[in-house]
Design an enzyme around this catalytic site. Structure first.
Site, mmCIF file in Angstrom:
data_model
loop_
_atom_site.group_PDB
_atom_site.id
_atom_site.type_symbol
_atom_site.label_atom_id
_atom_site.label_comp_id
_atom_site.label_asym_id
_atom_site.label_seq_id
_atom_site.Cartn_x
_atom_site.Cartn_y
_atom_site.Cartn_z
ATOM 1 N N SER A 165 43.827 33.784 44.767
ATOM 2 C CA SER A 165 43.669 32.681 43.812
ATOM 3 C C SER A 165 44.801 32.737 42.785
ATOM 4 O O SER A 165 45.429 33.783 42.599
ATOM 5 C CB SER A 165 42.319 32.835 43.102
ATOM 6 O OG SER A 165 42.291 32.104 41.902
ATOM 7 N N TYR A 178 36.191 37.408 38.229
ATOM 8 C CA TYR A 178 36.814 36.751 39.390
ATOM 9 C C TYR A 178 38.322 37.017 39.390
ATOM 10 O O TYR A 178 38.905 37.343 40.417
ATOM 11 C CB TYR A 178 36.523 35.256 39.300
ATOM 12 C CG TYR A 178 37.096 34.401 40.409
ATOM 13 C CD1 TYR A 178 36.495 34.363 41.666
ATOM 14 C CD2 TYR A 178 38.210 33.592 40.193
ATOM 15 C CE1 TYR A 178 37.002 33.552 42.676
ATOM 16 C CE2 TYR A 178 38.723 32.782 41.189
ATOM 17 C CZ TYR A 178 38.111 32.756 42.435
ATOM 18 O OH TYR A 178 38.615 31.955 43.435
#
Ligand SMILES: NC(=O)c1ccc[n+]([C@@H]2O[C@H](COP(=O)([O-])OP(=O)(O)OC[C@H]3O[C@@H](n4cnc5c(N)ncnc54)[C@H](O)[C@@H]3O)[C@@H](O)[C@H]2O)c1
Length: 282
Positions: A165, A178
């Protein structure tokens, strides 16, 4: 005729067996369909067997080759059973895509900076929620790699593709668990690429920028449908001044799983982000 799905270019994956974790999700499901359209036999893996079977059935009914298997990617015993099942059904794997992952609502910090105010802060986020994010995204990539890459050894076009990501490159506000997990995914991608480089297995990752999906809808839109300030910040931080469309990830995926296209590429995390990671904001 094989399975019909819109791919930006075709690579020949016939005879290849590809396993996609999170294959019943948005990005994973799209990758399953694209791989099947290029001739691969696709194993759709997720926790919910019925949802995996639905993706596999769609591919098979469309003339492609697919199979479904249920497992939790963070569960060692379950992943060992997956390995046995693949050995029994196919004997090997050529492509492993780790697309299971995501941010978790309970682990989200309500404000960008503590000084922004609010009753709940980072210090109220439950430890278990952050651990859950670390487990799903980092353990849930590391463990399938540990257990399944032996099935790739000696196979044609052997490769692993992890889904990282933007938050791996520079921590994003509100999602520290995350971000840390995805930084771990990119780092582990480099490590495993190096470890397996002389054994014929390439290991790469994709770093999607901002794509409009169900998962991030609440961060983008207020309950009345108006855009949130965060959505505008993301658009302002993206030189192309828009969100990505999920199919814009397919070309990068096909490039990285095709040894003809990327045979000398290993250990990279490829951003697909409209320039977000290239722009300082100034
Ligand atoms: N959508 C985006 O904008 C975006 C951006 C950057 C990175 N990503 C990453 O892309 C990947 C796919 O995201 P998505 O948008 O398709 O999300 P999604 O929620 O649609 O798909 C995730 C899939 O993983 C499965 N899953 C969750 N926990 C699992 C577990 N323990 N074991 C097995 N399967 C499990 C879910 O059932 C689901 O099918 C994730 O790693 C996500 O972090 C997404």
């Amino acid at each position: 005729m094989g399975f019909a799905f819109d791919v930006p270019f075709s690579v020949d994956l016939s005879g290849r067996v590809a396993l996609v974790t999170g294959g019943n999700g948005g990005i994973g499901g799209m990758f399953c369909r694209a791989l099947a359209a290029c001739g691969a036999t696709v194993i759709v893996l997720g926790r919910n067997l019925a949802r995996c079977e639905a993706v596999a059935r769609e591919i098979v009914e469309g003339g492609g080759k697919a199979d479904a298997i249920a497992a939790d990617v963070t569960d060692e015993a379950a992943m060992l059973r997956v390995k046995e099942e693949i050995e029994r059904r196919y004997g090997h794997l050529n492509i492993l895509i780790n697309a299971a992952g995501g941010a978790m609502r309970d682990a989200t910090v309500p404000q960008d900076q503590m000084a922004d105010g609010g009753e709940r802060t980072f210090f109220d986020v439950p430890v278990g929620a952050v651990q859950g994010e670390l487990d799903l995204n980092l353990r849930g990539t590391w463990l399938p790699c540990k257990i399944l890459t032996p099935l790739l050894l000696g196979q044609a076009g052997a490769c692993v593709l992890n889904v990282s990501s933007m938050s791996a490159l520079c921590a994003l506000t509100r999602i520290p668990g995350y971000s840390a997990a995805k930084a771990g995914v990119s780092n582990f991608t480099q490590w495993l690429a190096t470890y397996l480089a002389r054994d014929g297995v390439r290991v790469n990752a994709l770093a999607p920028g901002f794509f409009a999906t169900e998962q991030n809808h609440a961060l983008q839109f207020n309950p009345d449908g108006t855009p949130t300030p965060r959505r505008q910040k993301i658009i302002d931080g993206t030189p192309m001044r828009r969100y990505g469309e999920l199919p814009e990830l397919i070309g990068a995926m096909l490039f990285l799983v095709s040894e003809k296209a990327s045979g000398f590429v290993t250990g990279i995390t490829l951003p697909v982000d409209g320039g977000f990671s290239a722009y300082s904001g100034v």
